[in-house]
Each structure stands twice: as structure tokens, then as C-alpha cells.
Design a protein around this motif. Structure first.
Motif, PDB file in Angstrom:
ATOM      1  N   LEU A 143       7.411  -5.211  23.875  1.00  0.00           N
ATOM      2  CA  LEU A 143       8.384  -4.814  22.851  1.00  0.00           C
ATOM      3  C   LEU A 143       9.062  -6.040  22.224  1.00  0.00           C
ATOM      4  O   LEU A 143       9.581  -5.963  21.109  1.00  0.00           O
ATOM      5  CB  LEU A 143       9.441  -3.882  23.448  1.00  0.00           C
ATOM      6  CG  LEU A 143       8.967  -2.472  23.827  1.00  0.00           C
ATOM      7  CD1 LEU A 143      10.071  -1.711  24.555  1.00  0.00           C
ATOM      8  CD2 LEU A 143       8.538  -1.694  22.586  1.00  0.00           C
ATOM      9  N   LEU A 144       9.032  -7.168  22.937  1.00  0.00           N
ATOM     10  CA  LEU A 144       9.590  -8.395  22.378  1.00  0.00           C
ATOM     11  C   LEU A 144       8.764  -8.893  21.197  1.00  0.00           C
ATOM     12  O   LEU A 144       9.218  -9.769  20.442  1.00  0.00           O
ATOM     13  CB  LEU A 144       9.659  -9.487  23.455  1.00  0.00           C
ATOM     14  CG  LEU A 144      10.494  -9.177  24.706  1.00  0.00           C
ATOM     15  CD1 LEU A 144      10.524 -10.393  25.623  1.00  0.00           C
ATOM     16  CD2 LEU A 144      11.906  -8.759  24.339  1.00  0.00           C
ATOM     17  N   TYR A 145       7.576  -8.362  21.039  1.00  0.00           N
ATOM     18  CA  TYR A 145       6.753  -8.677  19.859  1.00  0.00           C
ATOM     19  C   TYR A 145       7.523  -8.385  18.581  1.00  0.00           C
ATOM     20  O   TYR A 145       7.391  -9.101  17.574  1.00  0.00           O
ATOM     21  CB  TYR A 145       5.464  -7.856  19.911  1.00  0.00           C
ATOM     22  CG  TYR A 145       4.773  -7.669  18.576  1.00  0.00           C
ATOM     23  CD1 TYR A 145       3.893  -8.632  18.095  1.00  0.00           C
ATOM     24  CD2 TYR A 145       4.998  -6.518  17.807  1.00  0.00           C
ATOM     25  CE1 TYR A 145       3.260  -8.453  16.867  1.00  0.00           C
ATOM     26  CE2 TYR A 145       4.374  -6.337  16.597  1.00  0.00           C
ATOM     27  CZ  TYR A 145       3.511  -7.306  16.121  1.00  0.00           C
ATOM     28  OH  TYR A 145       2.891  -7.129  14.909  1.00  0.00           O
ATOM     29  N   THR A 176      16.112  -2.206  24.833  1.00  0.00           N
ATOM     30  CA  THR A 176      15.147  -1.115  25.001  1.00  0.00           C
ATOM     31  C   THR A 176      14.091  -1.483  26.040  1.00  0.00           C
ATOM     32  O   THR A 176      13.729  -0.668  26.902  1.00  0.00           O
ATOM     33  CB  THR A 176      14.465  -0.790  23.658  1.00  0.00           C
ATOM     34  OG1 THR A 176      15.460  -0.414  22.698  1.00  0.00           O
ATOM     35  CG2 THR A 176      13.466   0.350  23.821  1.00  0.00           C
ATOM     36  N   ALA A 177      13.589  -2.728  25.954  1.00  0.00           N
ATOM     37  CA  ALA A 177      12.579  -3.190  26.921  1.00  0.00           C
ATOM     38  C   ALA A 177      13.142  -3.178  28.336  1.00  0.00           C
ATOM     39  O   ALA A 177      12.467  -2.749  29.280  1.00  0.00           O
ATOM     40  CB  ALA A 177      12.110  -4.589  26.548  1.00  0.00           C
ATOM     41  N   ALA A 237      15.730  -1.341  29.475  1.00  0.00           N
ATOM     42  CA  ALA A 237      16.022   0.034  29.894  1.00  0.00           C
ATOM     43  C   ALA A 237      14.753   0.782  30.304  1.00  0.00           C
ATOM     44  O   ALA A 237      14.734   1.471  31.337  1.00  0.00           O
ATOM     45  CB  ALA A 237      16.728   0.775  28.764  1.00  0.00           C
ATOM     46  N   ILE A 238      13.681   0.635  29.525  1.00  0.00           N
ATOM     47  CA  ILE A 238      12.433   1.345  29.844  1.00  0.00           C
ATOM     48  C   ILE A 238      11.816   0.801  31.129  1.00  0.00           C
ATOM     49  O   ILE A 238      11.284   1.562  31.948  1.00  0.00           O
ATOM     50  CB  ILE A 238      11.438   1.238  28.674  1.00  0.00           C
ATOM     51  CG1 ILE A 238      11.993   1.952  27.444  1.00  0.00           C
ATOM     52  CG2 ILE A 238      10.085   1.841  29.058  1.00  0.00           C
ATOM     53  CD1 ILE A 238      11.120   1.839  26.213  1.00  0.00           C
ATOM     54  N   THR A 239      11.910  -0.518  31.320  1.00  0.00           N
ATOM     55  CA  THR A 239      11.379  -1.106  32.556  1.00  0.00           C
ATOM     56  C   THR A 239      12.133  -0.583  33.768  1.00  0.00           C
ATOM     57  O   THR A 239      11.530  -0.211  34.784  1.00  0.00           O
ATOM     58  CB  THR A 239      11.477  -2.640  32.514  1.00  0.00           C
ATOM     59  OG1 THR A 239      10.830  -3.133  31.346  1.00  0.00           O
ATOM     60  CG2 THR A 239      10.824  -3.255  33.754  1.00  0.00           C
ATOM     61  N   ILE A 240      13.444  -0.566  33.683  1.00  0.00           N
ATOM     62  CA  ILE A 240      14.267  -0.067  34.786  1.00  0.00           C
ATOM     63  C   ILE A 240      13.935   1.401  35.074  1.00  0.00           C
ATOM     64  O   ILE A 240      13.767   1.800  36.235  1.00  0.00           O
ATOM     65  CB  ILE A 240      15.759  -0.226  34.460  1.00  0.00           C
ATOM     66  CG1 ILE A 240      16.132  -1.720  34.429  1.00  0.00           C
ATOM     67  CG2 ILE A 240      16.632   0.516  35.477  1.00  0.00           C
ATOM     68  CD1 ILE A 240      17.550  -1.988  33.972  1.00  0.00           C
ATOM     69  N   LEU A 241      13.817   2.201  34.014  1.00  0.00           N
ATOM     70  CA  LEU A 241      13.467   3.612  34.189  1.00  0.00           C
ATOM     71  C   LEU A 241      12.103   3.757  34.848  1.00  0.00           C
ATOM     72  O   LEU A 241      11.915   4.582  35.746  1.00  0.00           O
ATOM     73  CB  LEU A 241      13.482   4.322  32.830  1.00  0.00           C
ATOM     74  CG  LEU A 241      13.066   5.801  32.833  1.00  0.00           C
ATOM     75  CD1 LEU A 241      14.014   6.630  33.704  1.00  0.00           C
ATOM     76  CD2 LEU A 241      13.026   6.351  31.406  1.00  0.00           C
TER      77      LEU A 241
END
Length: 334
Positions: free
Chosen positions: A149-151, A287-288, A290-294
């Protein structure tokens, strides 16, 4: 002494069932496997091969750290602090797959963060590297695919059209998922590896199928369980300590004052080394994270937590080290 002098006997092999790491691809152990290959052909002892594998992992990650600092000099001190954490050091000088995962994720994160100020037209070499990074994440741990997502920190002007920019970003994310799915399929059907969906490694009352059904039928309860976990004081403290320094194999943990002091230093260092992040950049990074943690909590909920439990078991702080660089960089403003 006996361990170092014991000759390797390739004819005597013991097979062990390891469903928690058995599905990893060869890439996750490439430096260590390379050292083992040469060690066997040079007739090293079992102990010498083991230490050669550890050193090969260390050299690989050290190279990733060096190039990360060169690519992202604004965050050189933060990279140094992450690399100097006892937990990070313990993992990179081992035969664990975490060594390669830490190194590739750190280097990839640094490179993507550095692209935020590059307004030149994207080159074929950069496209190739982005595709290669996506494939590597798919072959390591798909939960860290969110780093891609850092792209979207990259200026969209680098592409001729906005649709090309967005389309290629979506392609990278899908490619990572496809590669991960293909490898899992091959591991199951060609090697007979039993994955979490087929077998659990946690407590005996854990049932992965029932957990999946519970999440689908009670999504609100699932998110409530995660919220309870991250707000539970004892669990928060354990996560913070296992992020900095906890050596599970030896049941050794450094003093609380050291762990929490290190956390403060990491957060403060995140403010320095100005990245000139825009609000959209911070949203992408958040966002990156949060999604990783989830994703991490979901995996541990499936394989280590009883159905309907109030908290998620099995989550360790070291699982979040691969996203530490951009996670702390979100504070960058000085």
C-alpha cells in the motif's frame, strides 16, 4: 563442544511435523539454506553448519539494513534503533524465517517510502523491482503484503495516466495474494503440508473451522474481542515487551524499564527525519498498519484462541517488527 565436533550424517534423517512453519517457501530460508548447502559439501560438522546458517542470515539482514539507510537517509537513526532492538537481533542471527522476512520488509518499506519525492517517469527497472517485491511478500508471509500500500505514496505523475497508476497498484496487491495462494496450494498438494485450515497448533479446544464460522456469523463480536485484547492492560504490556526484547526459547525477558524506555525512544525518533508526508500519505501508512494488525490478530484468533473467547491469544510483539519502520514514520514532522 560435542555439538561442534559431531559430523553430519545425511543418511540419518528425522522428520518432524511443523504446521506453523511447514508452509513457508524456500525463499524464507534462502541465506541459511545456501550456507547449509556449502557446509555439507565442505564436510562441515553439524554444529559448524548451524552457526554458518545463523551468520548467513545475519549478513543478509545487515545488507538490507545498510541499503535501507542509504535509500532512506531521513530515517537512518530510526532504522538503526529498530535494527538494534534485542528482539530484532535475536531473530536475524538464527535459522528462523523471520530473518529474511525482517530484512526484505525493512528494505522494501524504506524503498517505497523514498519514492514519495521521485517525480521522474517510472522505469522498467522500477516496475520489475515492484513486481519482484510483491512476489517475495507472497512467498514469505501474505499478512505483510499490506506494505505494498506504500506504493500509493509514489507521485501519480510518474505514470502517463491516473488509471495506469491505480491499476498497477491493484495489480501488485492481487499478485501478492495470487502468489501466496499458489504456493499454499502447491505445498498442500505436492508436499502434503497441513496448513492452519487443516490443522491447528494451539490449545486442544481450538477449532479453526468453528472459528471461521464464528467470525462470519458474529463479526461484531470478533472485533469486540480484538478491542478487548488491545485494551487489556496486561496484554498490552506483554505486547510492548515482546516487541523489544523477549527470548522465548530461553524464557528470558529484559527489564520493564528497558523495554518501555526503548518504546519512548522509538516514538520520539519517529518525529525526526522529516519525510514531508501529506495527509494522504499518512492515511495510506495508517491503512497499511491497521490492516496488518487486523490480519495478525485474525490469524492468531483462528489458530490459538478458543471459540467465543474474550481475548485473542498467541499474538507476540515481534510479529509487528516488519511494519515498524513506516509505523513509527507516520509521526514524522520535524
Amino acid at each position: 563442544k560435542t555439538f561442534l565436533n559431531t559430523p553430519l550424517n545425511p543418511e540419518k534423517v528425522e522428520t518432524h511435523f511443523m504446521p506453523n512453519t511447514g508452509q513457508y517457501s524456500p525463499l524464507a530460508y534462502f541465506p541459511q539454506a545456501l550456507a547449509a548447502f556449502f557446509g555439507r559439501h565442505l564436510n562441515f560438522s553439524a554444529g559448524a553448519i548451524y552457526y554458518a546458517m545463523c551468520l548467513s542470515a545475519l549478513f543478509f539482514v545487515a545488507s538490507c539494513i545498510f541499503f535501507s539507510m542509504k535509500i532512506l537517509p531521513e530515517k537512518k537513526f530510526l532504522i538503526f534503533l529498530i535494527a538494534a532492538m534485542p528482539m530484532f537481533l535475536a531473530e536475524i542471527i538464527s535459522t528462523s524465517a523471520d530473518a529474511v522476512i525482517y530484512g526484505i520488509c525493512l528494505l522494501g518499506s524504506a524503498w517505497l517510502l523514498s519514492q514519495r519525492k521521485n517525480f521522474d517517469a517510472i522505469t522498467y527497472q522500477e516496475i520489475f523491482l515492484l513486481i519482484l517485491f510483491s512476489i517475495c511478500l507472497g512467498l514469505l508471509k501474505s499478512v505483510y503484503g499490506t506494505i505494498l500500500l506504500l506504493y500509493f505514496l509514489m507521485p501519480r505523475q510518474r505514470f502517463k495516466k491516473l488509471t495506469y497508476f491505480i491499476g498497477f497498484g491493484i495489480f501488485l496487491l492481487l499478485l501478492e495474494l495470487i502468489v501466496s495462494s499458489i504456493w499454499s496450494y502447491l505445498a498442500i498438494n505436492l508436499q502434503g503440508v497441513e496448513l492452519y485450515s487443516l490443522y491447528h497448533v494451539g490449545p486442544q479446544d481450538v477449532d479453526v473451522t468453528l472459528q471461521k464460522n464464528f467470525i462470519l456469523q458474529n463479526p461484531a463480536e470478533f472485533f469486540k474481542t480484538i478491542f478487548n485484547t488491545v485494551t487489556y492492560a496486561d496484554y498490552d504490556i506483554m505486547l510492548a515487551k515482546t516487541f523489544v526484547a523477549w527470548f522465548g526459547a530461553y524464557n528470558l525477558m529484559l527489564p520493564d524499564w528497558f523495554c518501555f524506555s526503548y518504546w519512548i525512544i522509538l516514538v520520539v525518533s519517529g518525529f525526526f527525519g522529516k519525510l514531508n508526508l501529506k495527509n494522504f500519505h499518512r492515511i495510506c501508512i495508517l491503512t497499511a498498519v491497521a490492516i496488518t494488525i487486523l490480519g495478525i490478530f485474525t490469524v492468531e484468533y483462528l489458530i490459538w484462541t478458543s471459540v467465543g473467547a474474550n481475548v485473542v491469544n498467541g499474538v507476540q510483539g515481534r510479529y509487528f517488527i516488519p511494519i515498524a519502520l513506516f509505523g513509527f514514520s507516520i509521526f514524522s514532522c520535524l
